[in-house]
Motif scaffolding. Sequence first.
Motif, mmCIF file in Angstrom:
data_model
loop_
_atom_site.group_PDB
_atom_site.id
_atom_site.type_symbol
_atom_site.label_atom_id
_atom_site.label_comp_id
_atom_site.label_asym_id
_atom_site.label_seq_id
_atom_site.Cartn_x
_atom_site.Cartn_y
_atom_site.Cartn_z
ATOM 1 N N ASP A 75 0.842 -1.194 0.000
ATOM 2 C CA ASP A 75 0.000 0.000 0.000
ATOM 3 C C ASP A 75 0.881 1.250 0.000
ATOM 4 O OD1 ASP A 75 -2.344 -1.534 0.095
ATOM 5 O OD2 ASP A 75 -2.327 -1.614 2.279
ATOM 6 N N GLU A 76 0.241 2.403 -0.089
ATOM 7 C CA GLU A 76 0.987 3.655 -0.210
ATOM 8 C C GLU A 76 0.230 4.777 0.493
ATOM 9 O OE1 GLU A 76 2.766 6.436 -3.878
ATOM 10 O OE2 GLU A 76 1.157 4.980 -4.245
ATOM 11 N N TYR A 104 -10.007 6.288 1.353
ATOM 12 C CA TYR A 104 -8.963 5.536 0.663
ATOM 13 C C TYR A 104 -9.325 5.338 -0.799
ATOM 14 C CZ TYR A 104 -12.101 1.635 2.003
ATOM 15 O OH TYR A 104 -13.194 0.828 2.220
ATOM 16 N N HIS A 106 -8.815 2.824 -4.145
ATOM 17 C CA HIS A 106 -8.443 1.510 -4.650
ATOM 18 C C HIS A 106 -7.826 1.660 -6.040
ATOM 19 C CE1 HIS A 106 -11.053 -1.110 -1.821
ATOM 20 N NE2 HIS A 106 -9.786 -1.312 -1.581
ATOM 21 N N GLU A 109 -3.425 -2.815 -9.380
ATOM 22 C CA GLU A 109 -1.961 -2.930 -9.350
ATOM 23 C C GLU A 109 -1.363 -3.012 -10.747
ATOM 24 O OE1 GLU A 109 1.538 -2.721 -8.143
ATOM 25 O OE2 GLU A 109 0.373 -3.354 -6.395
ATOM 26 N N SER A 140 -8.166 -1.375 4.660
ATOM 27 C CA SER A 140 -6.875 -2.007 4.869
ATOM 28 C C SER A 140 -6.362 -1.639 6.258
ATOM 29 C CB SER A 140 -5.870 -1.523 3.805
ATOM 30 O OG SER A 140 -4.550 -1.855 4.152
ATOM 31 N N SER A 142 -3.593 -0.630 6.691
ATOM 32 C CA SER A 142 -2.693 0.493 6.435
ATOM 33 C C SER A 142 -3.378 1.840 6.627
ATOM 34 C CB SER A 142 -2.156 0.411 4.998
ATOM 35 O OG SER A 142 -1.466 -0.797 4.783
ATOM 36 N N ASN A 143 -4.682 1.829 6.898
ATOM 37 C CA ASN A 143 -5.448 3.073 6.994
ATOM 38 C C ASN A 143 -5.376 3.759 8.360
ATOM 39 O OD1 ASN A 143 -7.523 5.040 7.147
ATOM 40 N ND2 ASN A 143 -8.792 3.960 5.669
ATOM 41 N N ARG A 188 -3.478 4.970 -0.830
ATOM 42 C CA ARG A 188 -3.833 4.158 -1.990
ATOM 43 C C ARG A 188 -3.656 2.698 -1.610
ATOM 44 N NH1 ARG A 188 -0.450 8.082 -4.598
ATOM 45 N NH2 ARG A 188 -1.666 9.609 -5.777
ATOM 46 N N ILE A 189 -4.686 1.910 -1.880
ATOM 47 C CA ILE A 189 -4.638 0.475 -1.631
ATOM 48 C C ILE A 189 -4.585 -0.217 -2.979
ATOM 49 C CG2 ILE A 189 -5.854 -1.495 -0.629
ATOM 50 C CD1 ILE A 189 -7.218 0.494 1.282
ATOM 51 N N TYR A 190 -3.529 -0.956 -3.222
ATOM 52 C CA TYR A 190 -3.342 -1.612 -4.512
ATOM 53 C C TYR A 190 -3.913 -3.024 -4.465
ATOM 54 C CZ TYR A 190 -0.365 2.277 -5.842
ATOM 55 O OH TYR A 190 0.093 3.541 -6.145
#
Length: 298
Positions: A75-76, A104, A106, A109, A140, A142-143, A188-190
């Motif tokens: 993720d980023e 977020y 999506h 990828e 995610s 990652s959030n 950004r969630i890949y």
Amino acid sequence: MLKRAIASILAQSLEDFELIILDNSSTDDTEAVTRSFNDKKIHYVKHPPSAISKARNIGIAEARSDYVAFLDDDDEWLPEKLEKQYRMFVADTSGRVGFVYGGYIHVEEESGRVFETITPRLDGNVDEYAVRHRDTLTGSASNPMLRKSAVIAVGGYDEGVKTGEDYEMFLRLAREYEFRFVKDALLRIYVHRGYRLSHQLEPYLKTDLIVYGKHGDFIKRFPGTNSYFLQIIAGKCLRLGKKMEARAYLKSAFRAYPWNSGVWLQFVLSFFPKGIYKFFHRVAVSLYLRMRHSVHYG
């Protein structure tokens, strides 16, 4: 992917932070990539091979700040993520906020195409919603940014949970603390192209059973949510070919909330071969994902 993730952290507008790289005794170039940044903010920790839940607890223990955020390497983060979340915590004078998440994006990828943007709208006590919507709340692990003392107060990550460990911990946090959101997209969630049926159904089923065992008394306070959760368990049982167990959960789901039409459909499908159920499940999920295109949840 790791280089992209690290670069997105070091590009944060908030300057006062430490970056802990947790290396699960990998045999790839994780250490070399990490050292190539040569940044004093980076603290590299190589630990014995562990489940994600244990690795999360290692990260919590290593962190010196009372605010922590995890970023999975695929993720980023967007540049103002940490700053916007930190401001929400600073604005909390009650000490009751334990979790700040945000919108977020999506991204596919393979092509880099943005196919969905989610804007959050739920804050305060979100415990029931968190039970029903494990994916759409944060998208995610990652959030969110978490208050470290709150995570410790609820017992940290359950190291017996090998899959869905973040979801299970978030539920415990939601029952004791308030959630806040930043309306802007923070990361950004890949994701990979197309829908992929999970190859980890058994571990996910185990997690659902652990969650229901821990939170069942709370879940049962909401008949519709209780029925839905039991239906989810039954669906995994059906996909694994455990038809008798699935029907038992579906009967419990019906008793909890007879107006859940999905329970009736699943019960009928339980008498067909497993492949038929999996086909209908795949079609239903594909339709659901199409409907989510550029949807705002709240």
